[in-house]
Design a protein around this motif. Structure first.
Motif, mmCIF file in Angstrom:
data_model
loop_
_atom_site.group_PDB
_atom_site.id
_atom_site.type_symbol
_atom_site.label_atom_id
_atom_site.label_comp_id
_atom_site.label_asym_id
_atom_site.label_seq_id
_atom_site.Cartn_x
_atom_site.Cartn_y
_atom_site.Cartn_z
ATOM 1 N N GLY A 22 0.794 -1.229 0.000
ATOM 2 C CA GLY A 22 0.000 0.000 0.000
ATOM 3 C C GLY A 22 0.822 1.272 0.000
ATOM 4 O O GLY A 22 0.304 2.343 -0.312
ATOM 5 N N GLN A 23 2.092 1.188 0.321
ATOM 6 C CA GLN A 23 2.963 2.356 0.362
ATOM 7 C C GLN A 23 3.656 2.647 -0.961
ATOM 8 O O GLN A 23 4.404 3.602 -1.053
ATOM 9 C CB GLN A 23 4.032 2.177 1.439
ATOM 10 C CG GLN A 23 3.474 2.192 2.829
ATOM 11 C CD GLN A 23 4.584 2.112 3.858
ATOM 12 O OE1 GLN A 23 5.751 1.896 3.550
ATOM 13 N NE2 GLN A 23 4.216 2.291 5.106
ATOM 14 N N HIS A 24 3.414 1.823 -1.960
ATOM 15 C CA HIS A 24 4.139 1.962 -3.224
ATOM 16 C C HIS A 24 3.179 2.127 -4.388
ATOM 17 O O HIS A 24 2.126 1.501 -4.428
ATOM 18 C CB HIS A 24 5.034 0.738 -3.453
ATOM 19 C CG HIS A 24 6.060 0.575 -2.381
ATOM 20 N ND1 HIS A 24 7.211 1.311 -2.340
ATOM 21 C CD2 HIS A 24 6.083 -0.207 -1.279
ATOM 22 C CE1 HIS A 24 7.900 0.987 -1.270
ATOM 23 N NE2 HIS A 24 7.237 0.067 -0.608
ATOM 24 N N GLU A 25 3.596 2.963 -5.311
ATOM 25 C CA GLU A 25 2.819 3.092 -6.547
ATOM 26 C C GLU A 25 3.138 1.907 -7.446
ATOM 27 O O GLU A 25 4.253 1.408 -7.469
ATOM 28 C CB GLU A 25 3.189 4.390 -7.266
ATOM 29 C CG GLU A 25 2.744 5.624 -6.525
ATOM 30 C CD GLU A 25 3.044 6.891 -7.305
ATOM 31 O OE1 GLU A 25 3.125 6.832 -8.548
ATOM 32 O OE2 GLU A 25 3.199 7.929 -6.654
ATOM 33 N N GLY A 26 2.163 1.479 -8.179
ATOM 34 C CA GLY A 26 2.371 0.380 -9.113
ATOM 35 C C GLY A 26 2.379 -0.964 -8.421
ATOM 36 O O GLY A 26 2.295 -1.072 -7.203
ATOM 37 N N ALA A 27 2.471 -1.975 -9.223
ATOM 38 C CA ALA A 27 2.399 -3.345 -8.733
ATOM 39 C C ALA A 27 3.768 -3.846 -8.285
ATOM 40 O O ALA A 27 4.774 -3.607 -8.949
ATOM 41 C CB ALA A 27 1.847 -4.254 -9.822
ATOM 42 N N ILE A 28 3.773 -4.530 -7.168
ATOM 43 C CA ILE A 28 4.962 -5.216 -6.666
ATOM 44 C C ILE A 28 4.536 -6.645 -6.376
ATOM 45 O O ILE A 28 3.554 -6.875 -5.668
ATOM 46 C CB ILE A 28 5.507 -4.554 -5.390
ATOM 47 C CG1 ILE A 28 5.906 -3.111 -5.668
ATOM 48 C CG2 ILE A 28 6.691 -5.355 -4.848
ATOM 49 C CD1 ILE A 28 6.328 -2.345 -4.428
ATOM 50 N N TYR A 29 5.274 -7.582 -6.924
ATOM 51 C CA TYR A 29 4.959 -8.997 -6.761
ATOM 52 C C TYR A 29 6.110 -9.696 -6.043
ATOM 53 O O TYR A 29 7.184 -9.121 -5.863
ATOM 54 C CB TYR A 29 4.711 -9.634 -8.129
ATOM 55 C CG TYR A 29 3.507 -9.051 -8.810
ATOM 56 C CD1 TYR A 29 2.227 -9.453 -8.440
ATOM 57 C CD2 TYR A 29 3.631 -8.075 -9.788
ATOM 58 C CE1 TYR A 29 1.102 -8.906 -9.048
ATOM 59 C CE2 TYR A 29 2.511 -7.525 -10.394
ATOM 60 C CZ TYR A 29 1.255 -7.943 -10.020
ATOM 61 O OH TYR A 29 0.149 -7.397 -10.596
ATOM 62 N N PRO A 30 5.927 -10.956 -5.662
ATOM 63 C CA PRO A 30 7.002 -11.684 -4.976
ATOM 64 C C PRO A 30 8.314 -11.725 -5.760
ATOM 65 O O PRO A 30 9.377 -11.898 -5.165
ATOM 66 C CB PRO A 30 6.419 -13.086 -4.787
ATOM 67 C CG PRO A 30 4.944 -12.854 -4.686
ATOM 68 C CD PRO A 30 4.687 -11.739 -5.679
ATOM 69 N N ASP A 31 8.265 -11.531 -7.067
ATOM 70 C CA ASP A 31 9.489 -11.473 -7.871
ATOM 71 C C ASP A 31 10.435 -10.387 -7.369
ATOM 72 O O ASP A 31 11.655 -10.531 -7.469
ATOM 73 C CB ASP A 31 9.171 -11.171 -9.339
ATOM 74 C CG ASP A 31 8.426 -12.276 -10.032
ATOM 75 O OD1 ASP A 31 7.809 -13.108 -9.342
ATOM 76 O OD2 ASP A 31 8.448 -12.295 -11.268
ATOM 77 N N ALA A 32 9.873 -9.294 -6.834
ATOM 78 C CA ALA A 32 10.688 -8.198 -6.323
ATOM 79 C C ALA A 32 11.536 -8.647 -5.136
ATOM 80 O O ALA A 32 12.495 -7.966 -4.765
ATOM 81 C CB ALA A 32 9.801 -7.021 -5.926
ATOM 82 N N PHE A 33 11.185 -9.775 -4.558
ATOM 83 C CA PHE A 33 11.912 -10.342 -3.431
ATOM 84 C C PHE A 33 12.673 -11.605 -3.848
ATOM 85 O O PHE A 33 13.095 -12.383 -2.990
ATOM 86 C CB PHE A 33 10.940 -10.696 -2.301
ATOM 87 C CG PHE A 33 10.185 -9.510 -1.772
ATOM 88 C CD1 PHE A 33 10.715 -8.721 -0.772
ATOM 89 C CD2 PHE A 33 8.939 -9.173 -2.291
ATOM 90 C CE1 PHE A 33 10.027 -7.627 -0.276
ATOM 91 C CE2 PHE A 33 8.239 -8.081 -1.814
ATOM 92 C CZ PHE A 33 8.787 -7.308 -0.799
ATOM 93 N N ASP A 34 12.802 -11.812 -5.154
ATOM 94 C CA ASP A 34 13.499 -12.989 -5.693
ATOM 95 C C ASP A 34 12.880 -14.298 -5.204
ATOM 96 O O ASP A 34 13.584 -15.238 -4.835
ATOM 97 C CB ASP A 34 14.990 -12.955 -5.341
ATOM 98 C CG ASP A 34 15.682 -11.744 -5.920
ATOM 99 O OD1 ASP A 34 15.382 -11.377 -7.071
ATOM 100 O OD2 ASP A 34 16.528 -11.149 -5.215
ATOM 101 N N ARG A 35 11.543 -14.368 -5.248
ATOM 102 C CA ARG A 35 10.848 -15.560 -4.763
ATOM 103 C C ARG A 35 10.001 -16.235 -5.847
ATOM 104 O O ARG A 35 9.048 -16.940 -5.543
ATOM 105 C CB ARG A 35 9.951 -15.207 -3.567
ATOM 106 C CG ARG A 35 10.678 -14.667 -2.353
ATOM 107 C CD ARG A 35 11.675 -15.690 -1.817
ATOM 108 N NE ARG A 35 12.313 -15.232 -0.595
ATOM 109 C CZ ARG A 35 13.496 -14.636 -0.550
ATOM 110 N NH1 ARG A 35 14.180 -14.425 -1.655
ATOM 111 N NH2 ARG A 35 14.007 -14.264 0.599
ATOM 112 N N LYS A 36 10.377 -16.042 -7.105
ATOM 113 C CA LYS A 36 9.616 -16.646 -8.192
ATOM 114 C C LYS A 36 9.604 -18.174 -8.090
ATOM 115 O O LYS A 36 8.553 -18.798 -8.226
ATOM 116 C CB LYS A 36 10.178 -16.221 -9.548
ATOM 117 C CG LYS A 36 9.402 -16.782 -10.714
ATOM 118 C CD LYS A 36 9.931 -16.286 -12.047
ATOM 119 C CE LYS A 36 9.104 -16.866 -13.180
ATOM 120 N NZ LYS A 36 9.535 -16.355 -14.486
#
Length: 102
Positions: free
Chosen positions: A72-86
């Motif tokens: 909720g603090q970020h614009e745009g979509a953030i997915y688990p990939d951003a945490f290297d968890r694909k």
């Protein structure tokens, strides 16, 4: 800075814990997997009924709300990939859903 209850570090720690829980075989694990997979790809993996929070213990609910707060603090979509968890997310799809992923 990367500090506070909704920081990227807090979200990463919460995600790691939730993935660990989703790998187990309990009712809470199913609810956690529903949350993670809805975040990963709700259109294909199903959505997370908010009432599922009633079926998890307070610590798990806090992990989920930490991730939601971070997102909720970020614009745009953030997915688990951003945490290297694909890879872990694909593993959960195979465990909890009945279809193939790339």
């Amino acid at each position: 800075m990367d500090r506070g209850p909704f920081s990227k570090t807090a979200a990463r720690n919460a995600l790691d814990r939730l993935i660990e829980i989703a790998r187990s075989d309990t009712g809470q694990a199913r609810r956690v997997a529903n949350f993670l997979l809805a975040w990963w790809n709700g259109e294909d993996c199903g959505h997370f009924p908010i009432a599922d929070l009633f079926g998890v213990d307070p610590t798990i609910a806090t992990h989920i709300t930490t991730i939601v707060g971070f997102l909720g603090q970020h614009e745009g979509a953030i997915y688990p990939d951003a945490f290297d968890r694909k890879a872990e997310m694909i593993e959960l799809v195979h465990r909890w859903r009945d279809f193939e992923t790339d």
